[in-house]
Design a protein around this motif. Sequence first.
Motif, short mmCIF file in Angstrom:
data_model
loop_
_atom_site.label_atom_id
_atom_site.label_comp_id
_atom_site.label_asym_id
_atom_site.label_seq_id
_atom_site.Cartn_x
_atom_site.Cartn_y
_atom_site.Cartn_z
N LYS A 1 38.59 38.77 37.31
CA LYS A 1 39.68 38.89 38.27
C LYS A 1 40.39 40.21 38.05
O LYS A 1 40.77 40.56 36.93
CB LYS A 1 40.68 37.74 38.09
CG LYS A 1 41.86 37.82 39.07
CD LYS A 1 42.82 36.67 38.84
CE LYS A 1 44.02 36.77 39.79
NZ LYS A 1 45.00 35.67 39.56
N LEU A 2 40.55 40.99 39.13
CA LEU A 2 41.26 42.26 39.07
C LEU A 2 42.76 42.03 39.16
O LEU A 2 43.22 41.24 39.99
CB LEU A 2 40.83 43.16 40.23
CG LEU A 2 39.75 44.22 39.97
CD1 LEU A 2 39.39 44.89 41.29
CD2 LEU A 2 40.21 45.26 38.97
N HIS A 3 43.54 42.77 38.33
CA HIS A 3 45.00 42.63 38.36
C HIS A 3 45.61 43.46 39.49
O HIS A 3 46.59 43.04 40.12
CB HIS A 3 45.61 43.07 37.02
CG HIS A 3 45.24 42.15 35.89
ND1 HIS A 3 45.81 42.23 34.64
CD2 HIS A 3 44.37 41.11 35.82
CE1 HIS A 3 45.29 41.30 33.85
NE2 HIS A 3 44.42 40.62 34.55
N ASP A 4 45.03 44.62 39.76
CA ASP A 4 45.55 45.52 40.79
C ASP A 4 45.26 44.92 42.17
O ASP A 4 44.10 44.78 42.58
CB ASP A 4 44.88 46.90 40.64
CG ASP A 4 45.50 47.93 41.55
OD1 ASP A 4 45.48 47.72 42.79
OD2 ASP A 4 45.98 48.96 41.05
N LYS A 5 46.32 44.57 42.92
CA LYS A 5 46.14 43.88 44.20
C LYS A 5 45.45 44.75 45.24
O LYS A 5 44.61 44.28 46.01
CB LYS A 5 47.50 43.41 44.73
CG LYS A 5 48.10 42.26 43.92
CD LYS A 5 49.38 41.75 44.60
CE LYS A 5 49.94 40.57 43.82
NZ LYS A 5 51.18 40.03 44.43
N SER A 6 45.81 46.04 45.27
CA SER A 6 45.20 46.95 46.23
C SER A 6 43.70 47.08 45.97
O SER A 6 42.87 46.99 46.89
CB SER A 6 45.86 48.33 46.16
OG SER A 6 45.22 49.24 47.04
#
Length: 284
Positions: free
Chosen positions: A48-53
């Motif tokens: 899972k990526l933390h950076d939403k963009s």
Amino acid sequence: MNLINKEVTHKRFGKGSVVEYNDSSIEIHFATENKKFVFPDAFGKHLKLHDKSAANSLEKVIQKKELEQEKVKQEKEEEKNRQRKEQQLRLEHEKLMKNHKLHPESQMVFWCDDEELSRVFTEWKVFTGVIKSGNNKGKPNKPTRIYQNSVCLLTARDSSIPEKDRRILGVYMVNEDFIGKFCEDGYIPAHSEYRLQLTEQESDRMPLWKYYVNEKSPHKMSWNTGKYRYFDNVWMAQILLDIVSLKSDTQEKELAQNFFEHFCRLNRIREEELPEPNGALMRL
């Protein structure tokens, strides 16, 4: 989209950051070691990526790849179905041919008029004509004896010259999938390879009645009615062999030779046992 140094979380290995990635793999640095995963598939299951963009951009990439994979899967399934149908048709065709008893007169000679000649050598098919009377009047004739071992012989003569001077203009094996009794439109299509058109000079040396004879009237040369006749497989072999000897162009001669050998294989004819032509012209 740049994922280098972006923070991620793995269900098992915990937090980490992206070290390197390409179109097929991604390397993540965790607290104790680096791990490689399939990219971008791992993000749909384990990462899972933390950076939403970046996560939004990655989601679009994943969706695009899933669509592409689904399309490939669908195309493979369609191809598999197509091959299955082709195999089924091939088996049915082979069964029909296996059960088909070779008729000694399964060749067809056609009387081609001027209008038909203008297109027969471009469309490479010939029409059997229509039934003249009875319940099926107006429907196309069914060439019931015609199978993949059959040849259509194309002939013509000018109305001002006698029937004995009818000339052979061309010849073709029928399409390898053609079965006459299933023909509904009356058209007999040519084989993709075995087809020959004679030059005017070659036709002048190929009179039909050198080979063809009406056994009931062996000295009589008359067509009477109808646009085609069935005739003997051996006569067709004689015609093809003579066409081979006529051809001077290397490529056409090779095609004619291959045509002749293919025909003999299908009709179980041995070249060394082939008699000399003995048509009506040879009996005068």
